[in-house]
Design a protein around this motif. Structure first.
Motif, PDB file in Angstrom:
ATOM      1  N   ALA A  85      38.637  25.312  44.930  1.00 22.54           N
ATOM      2  CA  ALA A  85      37.900  25.836  46.088  1.00 22.54           C
ATOM      3  C   ALA A  85      38.259  27.300  46.310  1.00 22.54           C
ATOM      4  CB  ALA A  85      38.213  25.002  47.331  1.00 22.54           C
ATOM      5  N   GLY A 138      34.450  28.619  43.067  1.00 22.37           N
ATOM      6  CA  GLY A 138      34.200  27.191  43.293  1.00 22.37           C
ATOM      7  C   GLY A 138      33.394  26.968  44.564  1.00 22.37           C
ATOM      8  N   GLU A 189      43.226  28.938  47.931  1.00 19.16           N
ATOM      9  CA  GLU A 189      44.689  28.834  47.750  1.00 19.16           C
ATOM     10  C   GLU A 189      45.287  30.049  47.026  1.00 19.16           C
ATOM     11  OE1 GLU A 189      46.770  26.487  48.865  1.00 19.16           O
ATOM     12  OE2 GLU A 189      48.491  27.433  47.894  1.00 19.16           O
ATOM     13  N   GLY A 224      34.211  31.668  36.795  1.00 16.78           N
ATOM     14  CA  GLY A 224      35.218  32.411  37.550  1.00 16.78           C
ATOM     15  C   GLY A 224      36.295  32.995  36.662  1.00 16.78           C
TER      16      GLY A 224
HETATM   17  C1  LIG Z   1      46.087  40.633  43.130  1.00 12.25           C
HETATM   18  C2  LIG Z   1      44.658  40.459  42.729  1.00 12.25           C
HETATM   19  C3  LIG Z   1      43.687  41.273  43.301  1.00 12.25           C
HETATM   20  C4  LIG Z   1      42.353  41.108  42.940  1.00 12.25           C
HETATM   21  N1  LIG Z   1      41.416  41.920  43.511  1.00 12.25           N
HETATM   22  C5  LIG Z   1      40.116  41.750  43.205  1.00 12.25           C
HETATM   23  C6  LIG Z   1      39.108  42.564  43.835  1.00 12.25           C
HETATM   24  O1  LIG Z   1      39.383  43.437  44.649  1.00 12.25           O
HETATM   25  N2  LIG Z   1      37.818  42.326  43.493  1.00 12.25           N
HETATM   26  C7  LIG Z   1      37.439  41.368  42.584  1.00 12.25           C
HETATM   27  O2  LIG Z   1      36.250  41.205  42.347  1.00 12.25           O
HETATM   28  N3  LIG Z   1      38.376  40.615  41.962  1.00 12.25           N
HETATM   29  C8  LIG Z   1      39.689  40.779  42.250  1.00 12.25           C
HETATM   30  N4  LIG Z   1      40.634  39.984  41.628  1.00 12.25           N
HETATM   31  C9  LIG Z   1      40.216  39.069  40.513  1.00 12.25           C
HETATM   32  C10 LIG Z   1      39.551  37.740  40.942  1.00 12.25           C
HETATM   33  O3  LIG Z   1      38.384  38.005  41.620  1.00 12.25           O
HETATM   34  C11 LIG Z   1      40.432  36.827  41.761  1.00 12.25           C
HETATM   35  O4  LIG Z   1      41.507  36.435  40.962  1.00 12.25           O
HETATM   36  C12 LIG Z   1      39.708  35.564  42.294  1.00 12.25           C
HETATM   37  O5  LIG Z   1      40.624  34.854  43.081  1.00 12.25           O
HETATM   38  C13 LIG Z   1      39.155  34.634  41.202  1.00 12.25           C
HETATM   39  O6  LIG Z   1      38.408  33.625  41.824  1.00 12.25           O
HETATM   40  P1  LIG Z   1      38.223  32.146  41.196  1.00 12.25           P
HETATM   41  O7  LIG Z   1      37.451  31.374  42.218  1.00 12.25           O
HETATM   42  O8  LIG Z   1      37.680  32.244  39.846  1.00 12.25           O
HETATM   43  O9  LIG Z   1      39.692  31.555  41.050  1.00 12.25           O
HETATM   44  P2  LIG Z   1      40.872  31.381  42.097  1.00 12.25           P
HETATM   45  O10 LIG Z   1      40.720  32.246  43.290  1.00 12.25           O
HETATM   46  O11 LIG Z   1      42.097  31.535  41.295  1.00 12.25           O
HETATM   47  O12 LIG Z   1      40.701  29.888  42.603  1.00 12.25           O
HETATM   48  C14 LIG Z   1      41.021  28.766  41.834  1.00 12.25           C
HETATM   49  C15 LIG Z   1      41.281  27.592  42.758  1.00 12.25           C
HETATM   50  O13 LIG Z   1      41.471  26.430  41.943  1.00 12.25           O
HETATM   51  C16 LIG Z   1      42.517  25.654  42.452  1.00 12.25           C
HETATM   52  N5  LIG Z   1      43.067  24.852  41.332  1.00 12.25           N
HETATM   53  C17 LIG Z   1      43.719  25.307  40.243  1.00 12.25           C
HETATM   54  N6  LIG Z   1      44.025  24.298  39.426  1.00 12.25           N
HETATM   55  C18 LIG Z   1      43.545  23.176  40.006  1.00 12.25           C
HETATM   56  C19 LIG Z   1      43.561  21.792  39.648  1.00 12.25           C
HETATM   57  N7  LIG Z   1      44.108  21.391  38.502  1.00 12.25           N
HETATM   58  N8  LIG Z   1      42.977  20.893  40.486  1.00 12.25           N
HETATM   59  C20 LIG Z   1      42.407  21.298  41.651  1.00 12.25           C
HETATM   60  N9  LIG Z   1      42.389  22.596  42.037  1.00 12.25           N
HETATM   61  C21 LIG Z   1      42.938  23.522  41.226  1.00 12.25           C
HETATM   62  C22 LIG Z   1      43.490  26.656  43.043  1.00 12.25           C
HETATM   63  O14 LIG Z   1      44.317  26.062  44.023  1.00 12.25           O
HETATM   64  C23 LIG Z   1      42.548  27.739  43.589  1.00 12.25           C
HETATM   65  O15 LIG Z   1      42.232  27.510  44.955  1.00 12.25           O
HETATM   66  C24 LIG Z   1      41.970  40.121  41.988  1.00 12.25           C
HETATM   67  C25 LIG Z   1      42.960  39.305  41.428  1.00 12.25           C
HETATM   68  C26 LIG Z   1      44.281  39.461  41.789  1.00 12.25           C
HETATM   69  C27 LIG Z   1      45.311  38.547  41.169  1.00 12.25           C
END
Ligand SMILES: Cc1cc2nc3c(=O)[nH]c(=O)nc-3n(C[C@H](O)[C@H](O)[C@H](O)COP(=O)(O)OP(=O)(O)OC[C@H]3O[C@@H](n4cnc5c(N)ncnc54)[C@H](O)[C@@H]3O)c2cc1C
Length: 428
Positions: free
Chosen positions: A11, A15, A39, A387
């Motif tokens: 989420a 997601g 998270e 993602g």
């Molecule tokens: C410090 C930092 C700054 C960033 N700044 C930017 C920015 O300014 N602009 C930008 O566009 N991007 C930025 N990013 C890159 C990216 O956009 C982020 O990392 C973003 O959080 C990715 O989104 P996501 O939904 O793909 O994954 P995530 O945000 O990582 O979400 C994944 C979710 O899956 C859950 N999960 C994981 N494994 C499991 C499992 N086995 N079962 C159930 N749940 C699970 C986790 O708890 C989490 O809530 C940044 C990244 C970092 C690390």
């Protein structure tokens, strides 16, 4: 006929958008998150995102929230990761159409196909006749199995930090560092009374996160704290890439400020080109770090014992050397991963072949485009990786790319399941 059962893993920002897109099509959606909504963003909640709010959210999400009476930040605002959760993702989860859909504290440990092994029906569409099986752990309770017709893996990479040793391997003793190592940009970096404000830290890494850490430590020092930092980074003339005419001023500002700090400040000692070989926790709680010195050419050494080294003692280690996808999660599925990035192969190949990978684009993740629905397919029918996880170890993922992926995948699913229903098999 039952509605198409879509399971979303994670989420996070992607997601949640996938869930919103899927419920709007009338599909039966469940989002499982190992922690809370957003998270991973919560873990670096104090960090200001370098993309404006309009790029961290979607037209659809903003529209739904505004019509539900939620007060949103201005499109051009640069908010923190924590505010993105508070003001956008958490309210999304409370929308009437997503109520009961998002299940927090549910960790998906494995995904497979009901009645099929990994090797069965190699690469064939026939595997799609069997529902997916998700093994889910909730607290200390016995795991349960859920079924789904479609699985969207948006579990990110932030839960799997890379190691700090040579060649990306764990340094000797790295696994025993316990709470002496941090691998995320925690709130401690902005805590004037915390450990970073005094004592010695070993910082390893030279990406955006390391730049963010340096700027935060500098702010502590300016406020009168006494951080002492040994910083290990790759040897290059300018450590942080400054994108010329950067359309994201906040990103350019971060790189410039970090480069200014890198050019000399009393609390920082640089160790360019040095490699971490070993850690040893000392009886006094400090960590002794053994460093391989850069003047020794590792190609001429038979083993690390014959390399020129030095040691230094620190109070803690801050490892910001990137993250990797959890491949075990979907190991029973037929997913084709890239040998270099561990992202899904088709997308990784498209990224590699595109202009984004050219040297001119290096460092500018904004120069990227999404690569269309076909790039999101892989040999396992009905399984999609979106993602940050879809980029594997490639750190250049941006939320705006993920938003386009969501639109592409929803269109792809609509094409592949035209009746909006899945295999008439087990009930959930
Ligand atoms: C410090 C930092 C700054 C960033 N700044 C930017 C920015 O300014 N602009 C930008 O566009 N991007 C930025 N990013 C890159 C990216 O956009 C982020 O990392 C973003 O959080 C990715 O989104 P996501 O939904 O793909 O994954 P995530 O945000 O990582 O979400 C994944 C979710 O899956 C859950 N999960 C994981 N494994 C499991 C499992 N086995 N079962 C159930 N749940 C699970 C986790 O708890 C989490 O809530 C940044 C990244 C970092 C690390």
């Amino acid at each position: 006929m039952t509605a198409l059962r879509v399971a979303v893993i994670g989420a996070g920002p992607i997601g949640m958008e996938a869930a919103l897109g899927a419920v709007r099509r009338g599909w039966d959606v469940r989002v499982h998150d190992a922690g809370q909504v957003g998270e991973h963003l919560r873990r670096f909640g104090h960090v200001t995102l370098f993309t404006p709010f309009s790029m961290n959210s979607t037209l659809e999400g903003r529209g739904r929230l505004r019509s539900a009476g939620v007060d949103l930040p201005p499109d051009e605002a640069h908010i923190t990761a924590g505010h993105l959760v508070e003001r956008y993702l958490a309210p999304l989860a409370k929308l009437p159409e997503l109520r009961g859909v998002v299940r927090e504290n549910e960790r998906v440990t494995h995904v497979g196909r009901d009645a099929l092994g990994k090797a069965d029906g190699g690469g064939s569409a026939g595997r799609g006749a069997w529902p997916f099986l998700l093994r889910i752990e909730v607290g200390g309770a016995a795991p349960r199995f859920d079924t789904a017709d479609v699985v969207v893996d948006a579990s990110g990479v932030y839960g799997q930090p890379n190691a700090t040793g040579p060649g990306g391997l764990p340094a000797v003793g790295e696994g025993d560092l316990g709470d002496s190592v941090e691998r995320h940009l925690s709130r401690g970096l902005v805590d004037a009374k915390g450990g970073y404000a005094r004592g010695a830290t070993l910082l390893v890494g030279d990406g955006h996160s390391a730049a963010t850490a340096l700027v935060a430590l500098d702010a502590l020092a300016r406020d009168g704290a006494r951080p002492r930092v040994h910083w290990i980074h790759r040897a290059r003339p300018v450590v942080f890439h400054e994108v010329e005419h950067d359309p994201l001023p906040a990103r350019l500002d971060l790189a410039r400020r970090a480069n200014r700090i890198a050019s000399g400040t009393p609390w920082l000692t640089r160790h360019p080109g040095v490699r971490v070989l070993a850690y040893e926790r000392r009886p006094d709680g400090r960590v002794r770090v053994t460093l391989g010195l850069p003047d020794a050419d590792p190609r001429e050494e038979r083993d690390s014992a014959s390399q020129a080294t030095r040691t230094l003692d620190v109070d803690r280690v801050l490892s910001l050397v990137g993250y990797r996808p959890d491949l075990d999660l979907t190991r029973e599925l037929q997913v084709h991963h890239c040998y270099a990035t561990e992202g899904p192969m088709k997308l990784a190949a498209a990224i590699l072949a595109s202009a984004d990978a050219s040297p001119d684009a290096a460092g500018d993740c904004l120069a990227q485009v999404a690569h269309g629905p076909e790039s999101l397919r892989n040999p396992e029918p009905g399984f999609y990786m979106l993602g940050a996880k879809s980029y594997g170890r490639n750190p250049r993922f941006l939320l705006s790319i993920g938003h386009q992926q969501v639109r592409d995948v929803v269109a792809l699913i609509e094409r592949e399941f035209p009746a909006g229903t899945g295999a008439p098999t087990l009930s959930r």
